[in-house]
Design a protein around this motif. Sequence first.
Motif, short mmCIF file in Angstrom:
data_model
loop_
_atom_site.label_atom_id
_atom_site.label_comp_id
_atom_site.label_asym_id
_atom_site.label_seq_id
_atom_site.Cartn_x
_atom_site.Cartn_y
_atom_site.Cartn_z
N LEU A 498 -19.07 47.94 -52.33
CA LEU A 498 -18.67 47.01 -53.39
C LEU A 498 -18.83 45.57 -52.92
N ASP A 499 -18.17 44.63 -53.62
CA ASP A 499 -18.33 43.20 -53.37
C ASP A 499 -17.58 42.77 -52.11
N ARG A 500 -17.86 41.50 -51.76
CA ARG A 500 -17.13 40.87 -50.67
C ARG A 500 -15.74 40.42 -51.17
N ILE A 501 -14.81 40.34 -50.23
CA ILE A 501 -13.46 39.93 -50.60
C ILE A 501 -13.33 38.41 -50.59
N GLY A 502 -13.75 37.75 -49.50
CA GLY A 502 -13.64 36.29 -49.42
C GLY A 502 -13.00 35.85 -48.13
N ASP A 503 -12.56 34.58 -48.11
CA ASP A 503 -12.03 33.97 -46.89
C ASP A 503 -10.52 33.81 -46.99
N GLY A 504 -9.85 33.99 -45.85
CA GLY A 504 -8.41 33.80 -45.80
C GLY A 504 -7.87 34.28 -44.48
N ARG A 505 -6.57 34.09 -44.28
CA ARG A 505 -5.98 34.55 -43.02
C ARG A 505 -5.58 36.02 -43.06
N SER A 506 -5.47 36.60 -44.25
CA SER A 506 -5.21 38.04 -44.35
C SER A 506 -5.80 38.55 -45.66
N ALA A 507 -6.04 39.84 -45.70
CA ALA A 507 -6.59 40.45 -46.91
C ALA A 507 -6.01 41.86 -47.06
N SER A 508 -5.92 42.29 -48.30
CA SER A 508 -5.46 43.65 -48.58
C SER A 508 -6.13 44.14 -49.85
N LEU A 509 -5.96 45.42 -50.14
CA LEU A 509 -6.53 46.03 -51.32
C LEU A 509 -5.45 46.80 -52.07
N VAL A 510 -5.53 46.76 -53.40
CA VAL A 510 -4.67 47.57 -54.26
C VAL A 510 -5.57 48.56 -54.98
N LEU A 511 -5.33 49.85 -54.79
CA LEU A 511 -6.16 50.90 -55.37
C LEU A 511 -5.39 51.53 -56.54
N ALA A 512 -6.06 51.70 -57.66
CA ALA A 512 -5.36 52.21 -58.84
C ALA A 512 -6.27 53.09 -59.68
N ASN A 513 -5.63 54.08 -60.30
CA ASN A 513 -6.30 54.91 -61.29
C ASN A 513 -5.22 55.47 -62.21
N ASP A 514 -5.40 55.31 -63.52
CA ASP A 514 -4.40 55.81 -64.47
C ASP A 514 -5.06 56.56 -65.64
N GLU A 515 -6.18 57.23 -65.35
CA GLU A 515 -6.90 57.94 -66.39
C GLU A 515 -6.30 59.34 -66.60
N LEU A 516 -6.23 59.76 -67.83
CA LEU A 516 -5.66 61.06 -68.19
C LEU A 516 -6.51 62.19 -67.60
N ASN A 517 -5.83 63.17 -66.99
CA ASN A 517 -6.46 64.36 -66.44
C ASN A 517 -7.50 64.05 -65.36
N ARG A 518 -7.30 62.95 -64.64
CA ARG A 518 -8.28 62.56 -63.64
C ARG A 518 -7.67 62.64 -62.24
N THR A 519 -8.36 63.32 -61.34
CA THR A 519 -7.94 63.40 -59.94
C THR A 519 -8.75 62.40 -59.13
N CYS A 520 -8.08 61.75 -58.18
CA CYS A 520 -8.74 60.77 -57.32
C CYS A 520 -8.33 61.04 -55.88
N THR A 521 -9.28 61.42 -55.04
CA THR A 521 -9.01 61.69 -53.63
C THR A 521 -9.78 60.69 -52.79
N ILE A 522 -9.05 59.90 -51.99
CA ILE A 522 -9.66 58.84 -51.19
C ILE A 522 -9.70 59.30 -49.73
N TYR A 523 -10.90 59.28 -49.14
CA TYR A 523 -11.06 59.71 -47.76
C TYR A 523 -11.06 58.54 -46.77
N GLY A 524 -11.52 57.36 -47.19
CA GLY A 524 -11.59 56.25 -46.24
C GLY A 524 -11.96 54.94 -46.89
#
Length: 536
Positions: A498-524
């Motif tokens: 995906l895209d670059r995050i940008g510049d700063g002293r710290s960075a984090s990610l928020v992962l979300a999925n709220d679709e009906l009947n949808r499974t989401c498995t994150i490996y890495g």
Amino acid sequence: MAFNLVQAGSSLYAVNTEGGFSSALTLPTGITLADTRKPRFARFGQYVIVANTPSRPISVSDDGTVRPLVPLAPTSIPVLTTEAGGTLIGRFLAKQTFVILDAAGNVIAESAFGPIPTLSVAVSSAYLRIENLSLSTDTSSTPATRLYRTTNGPGGVYFQWATIAGNTQTVYRDDLSDAALQTLSAPSLASGLQGAPDLTLVASWSGRVWGVPRHPTNIDKLRYTEAGTMHAWNALNTLNIPPVGEDRVGITALIPLRDMLGVGRQNRLLKVIGATRADIRPLSIVENVGILSQESTAVYNNTVFFLWFDGVYQWDADGVVTCVSDRAGVRSWFTTTDYFNQRGFPYAHAILDPINLVYRLFLMSAGSSVPDRWVEYHLRTQKFYGPHKTSAFVPTCSMLLRGANNRLVPMIGSREGYLSYDSETRADWDLMSIPMRITMGGWADENPDVTSHFGQVSVQTAPETGGTLTLTPRVGEPGRELAGTPMLHDLREARGRLDRIGDGRSASLVLANDELNRTCTIYGLDIDPVWPIGRR
């Protein structure tokens, strides 16, 4: 026929191994079920005993027949006389019970003894006649009358004398000799109307039924039947569980284990050991830890899991008691008011999935009066997950039901009147999606003053038939990162760059999925490159 038993409202239902429900089981005449209390069940042989909700404890056979656990005792005093024509000689006493028999004539249940005549009768070459026999009021259970008679002589021992089929005969006579009586003496049954106590807790252990009477003066007493029976509640079979009078709650849980019966109080754990009335006794396991709810207990491999005021505990087969929620680092879930309504802990219920080795505990969320959340303790990883919530129903109970392949299936009962079970296929009941939101811990240089460039995000997921994972980057000052433009990962792809995050002293990610009947498995996840730019 194997079956499972559930109570819904004020009715009992059998659930077969295919998940089919019977019609409401027919209760014995005069017995009703309260719908404001939790039913308590115990398996004894081919019968299931139900207590706490019935107006009298009941037993249910595997064909769905419901009977009183103990018939009401005879009420009238029999009259003993003689009748000419027989050959019996001696002085005798007799007493009456009611019995419920199976098709083979075996005793399913027997009442306490009715009143005993105060005077014996002398018989001289005649019949011994007994009249004024009571008729049972438990007419729907097809009771029979059983008579017991002493042998001749002072202090004669009572032996089984006769069994009278049906519920119409009030007179009986014969001249059976002492030698012709049954060889076993009369069972150890209480006299009078006592029968089975009104039990709030019930358990089956070591060939006996154990229970706690409802009466407020008996909350510290443990009652038990004679060995091998579920109906012989001798008044002498009573055990005080110390410390008597410690609180107004008394005994809170009965837990059958391999070599002992676990007994819970609010602030201590005990065990009952022994095989006979002479050596049955309670022993203390631990103080300042107890069990708040019978329904929060679950047993796996002789290890007990339960809820106390400050978290979930494990009582293992070696007798060691450990707070597993403390060990897993989630003490605040149970000791603060941020997550759950602590006043609702005594109403918690739990189930242990023996296949996936998960202890699932249902609790009231903060500000709620219904068990609308649950947490899961995984025995293999010794980690807690949750709190979880479903919008499809309000969980009110949990249980293990045995399926068609003899596999135990954990199920949840709901206030709406349904049973549900875990499904490998994500469905969300087609009502409302279960939102997933994960906030990552963040990335930063070892020196907090250094500003870094955070490059492209890579994510690896399990390929799905569709759906989108949203990744929202946050970058800036530690603790004050600003949200950037959300990135979208197509869940049909196993890997996305995906895209670059940008510049700063710290960075984090928020992962979300709220679709009906949808499974989401994150490996890495990965951010590459991360280059230090310098200090400001």
